[in-house]
Design an enzyme around this catalytic site. Sequence first.
Site, mmCIF file in Angstrom:
data_model
loop_
_atom_site.group_PDB
_atom_site.id
_atom_site.type_symbol
_atom_site.label_atom_id
_atom_site.label_comp_id
_atom_site.label_asym_id
_atom_site.label_seq_id
_atom_site.Cartn_x
_atom_site.Cartn_y
_atom_site.Cartn_z
ATOM 1 N N CYS A 166 2.032 -3.780 -9.298
ATOM 2 C CA CYS A 166 2.895 -4.890 -9.673
ATOM 3 C C CYS A 166 4.343 -4.398 -9.795
ATOM 4 O O CYS A 166 4.599 -3.309 -10.306
ATOM 5 C CB CYS A 166 2.517 -5.540 -11.002
ATOM 6 S SG CYS A 166 0.866 -6.230 -10.994
ATOM 7 N N ARG A 211 4.596 -2.133 -4.283
ATOM 8 C CA ARG A 211 3.812 -1.964 -5.512
ATOM 9 C C ARG A 211 2.660 -2.964 -5.598
ATOM 10 O O ARG A 211 1.844 -2.891 -6.513
ATOM 11 C CB ARG A 211 4.711 -2.137 -6.742
ATOM 12 C CG ARG A 211 5.858 -1.148 -6.793
ATOM 13 C CD ARG A 211 6.685 -1.385 -8.040
ATOM 14 N NE ARG A 211 5.984 -0.953 -9.222
ATOM 15 C CZ ARG A 211 6.109 0.226 -9.799
ATOM 16 N NH1 ARG A 211 6.921 1.112 -9.289
ATOM 17 N NH2 ARG A 211 5.438 0.532 -10.876
ATOM 18 N N ASN A 233 3.733 -5.830 -15.924
ATOM 19 C CA ASN A 233 3.082 -4.828 -15.078
ATOM 20 C C ASN A 233 2.249 -3.953 -16.007
ATOM 21 O O ASN A 233 2.757 -3.475 -17.007
ATOM 22 C CB ASN A 233 4.153 -3.977 -14.371
ATOM 23 C CG ASN A 233 3.567 -2.755 -13.709
ATOM 24 O OD1 ASN A 233 2.413 -2.758 -13.285
ATOM 25 N ND2 ASN A 233 4.362 -1.697 -13.620
ATOM 26 N N GLY A 234 0.964 -3.780 -15.688
ATOM 27 C CA GLY A 234 0.112 -2.948 -16.529
ATOM 28 C C GLY A 234 -1.113 -3.716 -16.981
ATOM 29 O O GLY A 234 -1.508 -4.693 -16.337
ATOM 30 N N GLU A 276 -7.689 14.240 4.634
ATOM 31 C CA GLU A 276 -6.494 13.393 4.659
ATOM 32 C C GLU A 276 -6.579 12.392 5.821
ATOM 33 O O GLU A 276 -6.241 11.214 5.676
ATOM 34 C CB GLU A 276 -5.255 14.298 4.761
ATOM 35 C CG GLU A 276 -3.937 13.651 5.134
ATOM 36 C CD GLU A 276 -3.385 12.682 4.096
ATOM 37 O OE1 GLU A 276 -4.018 12.456 3.061
ATOM 38 O OE2 GLU A 276 -2.308 12.105 4.375
ATOM 39 N N LYS A 310 -6.600 8.302 5.429
ATOM 40 C CA LYS A 310 -5.594 7.459 6.085
ATOM 41 C C LYS A 310 -6.278 6.411 6.954
ATOM 42 O O LYS A 310 -5.872 5.261 6.995
ATOM 43 C CB LYS A 310 -4.657 8.309 6.966
ATOM 44 C CG LYS A 310 -3.663 9.116 6.217
ATOM 45 C CD LYS A 310 -2.516 8.308 5.671
ATOM 46 C CE LYS A 310 -2.303 8.457 4.205
ATOM 47 N NZ LYS A 310 -2.191 9.648 3.527
ATOM 48 N N LYS A 317 1.289 0.988 -3.791
ATOM 49 C CA LYS A 317 1.816 2.344 -3.636
ATOM 50 C C LYS A 317 1.650 3.173 -4.905
ATOM 51 O O LYS A 317 1.307 4.337 -4.846
ATOM 52 C CB LYS A 317 3.300 2.236 -3.277
ATOM 53 C CG LYS A 317 3.982 3.552 -3.015
ATOM 54 C CD LYS A 317 3.712 4.018 -1.626
ATOM 55 C CE LYS A 317 4.374 5.345 -1.315
ATOM 56 N NZ LYS A 317 3.656 6.022 -0.229
HETATM 57 O O1 M6R Z 1 1.827 8.671 -6.242
HETATM 58 P P1 M6R Z 1 0.653 9.603 -6.164
HETATM 59 O O2 M6R Z 1 0.866 10.698 -5.197
HETATM 60 O O3 M6R Z 1 0.228 10.112 -7.502
HETATM 61 O O4 M6R Z 1 -0.517 8.698 -5.596
HETATM 62 C C1 M6R Z 1 -1.814 9.188 -5.445
HETATM 63 C C2 M6R Z 1 -2.626 8.293 -4.558
HETATM 64 O O5 M6R Z 1 -2.701 7.004 -5.118
HETATM 65 C C3 M6R Z 1 -2.032 8.189 -3.153
HETATM 66 O O6 M6R Z 1 -1.902 9.433 -2.565
HETATM 67 C C4 M6R Z 1 -2.939 7.300 -2.261
HETATM 68 O O7 M6R Z 1 -4.151 7.931 -2.043
HETATM 69 C C5 M6R Z 1 -2.207 6.991 -0.953
HETATM 70 N N1 M6R Z 1 -2.203 5.581 -0.718
HETATM 71 C C6 M6R Z 1 -2.783 7.697 0.215
HETATM 72 O O8 M6R Z 1 -2.113 7.409 1.403
#
Ligand code: M6R
Length: 604
Positions: free
Chosen positions: A2, A28, A101-102, A463, A467, A599
């Site tokens: 959010c 977000r 937010n939260g 990874e 993705k 994100k």
């Molecule tokens: O902001 P952060 O690096 O702590 O986030 C960790 C994960 O939420 C983040 O890497 C997530 O897995 C991504 N969407 C991967 O692409």
Amino acid sequence: MCGIVSVLSRNDGIIRDLIDCLSRLEYRGYDSAGIAYVDKNSRLCVKKTIGKIASLEKIIDFNEGARCRIGIGHTRWATHGEVTIQNAHPHTSDEVAIVHNGIIENYESLKESLMKDGFVFDGVSDSEVVAKLISYHLKKNNDFLKAFQATIGQLKGAFAIVAIHADYPYMLLGAKRGSPMAVGLSPDSQRFYIASDAVALSSLCHDIVYLDEGDSVVCELTDELRYRILNSNLEVVDRQKTRNNVSLHDVTKNGFEDFMLKEIFEEPVVAQRVFRNFKCNVNVADYRSIYIIACGTSYYAGLLAKYWLESLSRVHTDVEIASEFRYRNPVLSRETLYIFISQSGETIDTLSAMRQVKNMGFKTLAIVNVEGSSIAREADECIHTDAGFEIGVASTKSFVAQTMVMLLLSIQQKSRLNIDGITYTMYSILNDGFVIKALAERIKDKARLLYLGRGGSFPIALEGALKMKELSYVSAEGYPSGEIKHGPIAMIDHQVYSIIIAPDDYYVGKTIVNAREILARNGEVLLITTGKVLANLHDLKKNKLVDHILLKDQWEYSTDPAVDQLLRSWPYVTAIHMLAYYVAKARGLNADQPRNLAKSVTVE
Ligand code: M6R
């Protein structure tokens, strides 16, 4: 999770600012969006929509809203309650509107007691209780600020909240507990903003202030705009201003179709920049062991770093997912360095794990991309990964920055690295993007994908699978190649497509044996390898048994052959990111904003 934004202005026309800020906050969350403002007749107006800011923009009459000076906005990532208009923010009660937010953990008991007092709820979201609770307190003492403070005092959980009131069109109120909040004045001191982060305020505020835990902010428009920050004891406090470093370059696509593609193309530049600017006071060799804690892609950056830290620095290294670490009651030691990796610096699991370690008095080092974020501010030491702002929900260039930092920590002497060799491989992958794009067309309808790699290629495989899952919604798993015979090989048939990361390294012979085991069971294989490796596989090549992405024959990544070996798979991450991007595009999906994701994950 959010995005919230709000503005109080000395002049009219704030709706455009609200929408622009929300567009920048869309990374977000993008399940629903809304704004509330007080119009020229002192009426509270609310516009909400399911979906993205573009849909919200369509239902706003910018002429009608042209004369307003105070407003709030929200872009939602749904936690409590489905994606409906009723659960979309802003939430209102009488003349009050809030964005949140939260998570409000005690919302059920609060709701029950408010319902007994006659309050009627429209939706099922936890946030709605905040608006009703402010109304409840207003009925008792008719003072907006006191009602807001009394409400905040009753809430449990992690949140950032902003509130406005139609009868107080000169007062904007915000409070932060656990979720991030940044405030700032426009350079001409005409507008005051409260938002989730610096990105929302890029191009609007040169300097911003991040609120501390427990802080609230009161902004009032009298003869001029004044704001004060109060700590949890309601004492007025000074908080340090920081430069808002989010540039216009960061928040625009610069000719690329998507932010994600732009950010993948930045990977070699980021690697160079991090290498060039790296400075650190921490020597890993001073510790008996290292413990890396992170989530998602940042966790995979930690896993790759384990190979480097143990081989290059000979320091025992553990890596753990933050959401497990924080509830596991792990055995910790004063001789260990605890490293927390996070792009956003706000991931609640990583932040909470770090707080636990810190509270026990152990040394914490954060590797964070967003300056001023909670993890960056609270760690004992912080290395800024300097990848530039990352807008695509999928982490790409930030993985490169995180791993470069970890490599420099492991290797200790920069001179042992040939950075040009590493970036040359990345550039050559980018140049051959059309090959990956064509392959994506073949892969887009595959039902199941298996990513395999050995040594440093294993975290790259993980990874790659992450993705692919998050962008294309295809079932994809990452495995160490040597492990498939212990189970996963049972599922191999013509419907399983295996993507094997096979750089020309110490392991390549064994990795190719694993590829052959899959081919022998009618599985399809894509080798990501070099021309030299493929040249030795005459039978596979001649009979077109494997798909391949060929990387240029390797440059040296270090003058030390042992170091060079360890790094061979690392630049392959650029190919892995491109493949996930192009498969998402081939499937007609939004690569920047995959469904159900956000994100920065500030809830559990
Ligand atoms: O902001 P952060 O690096 O702590 O986030 C960790 C994960 O939420 C983040 O890497 C997530 O897995 C991504 N969407 C991967 O692409």
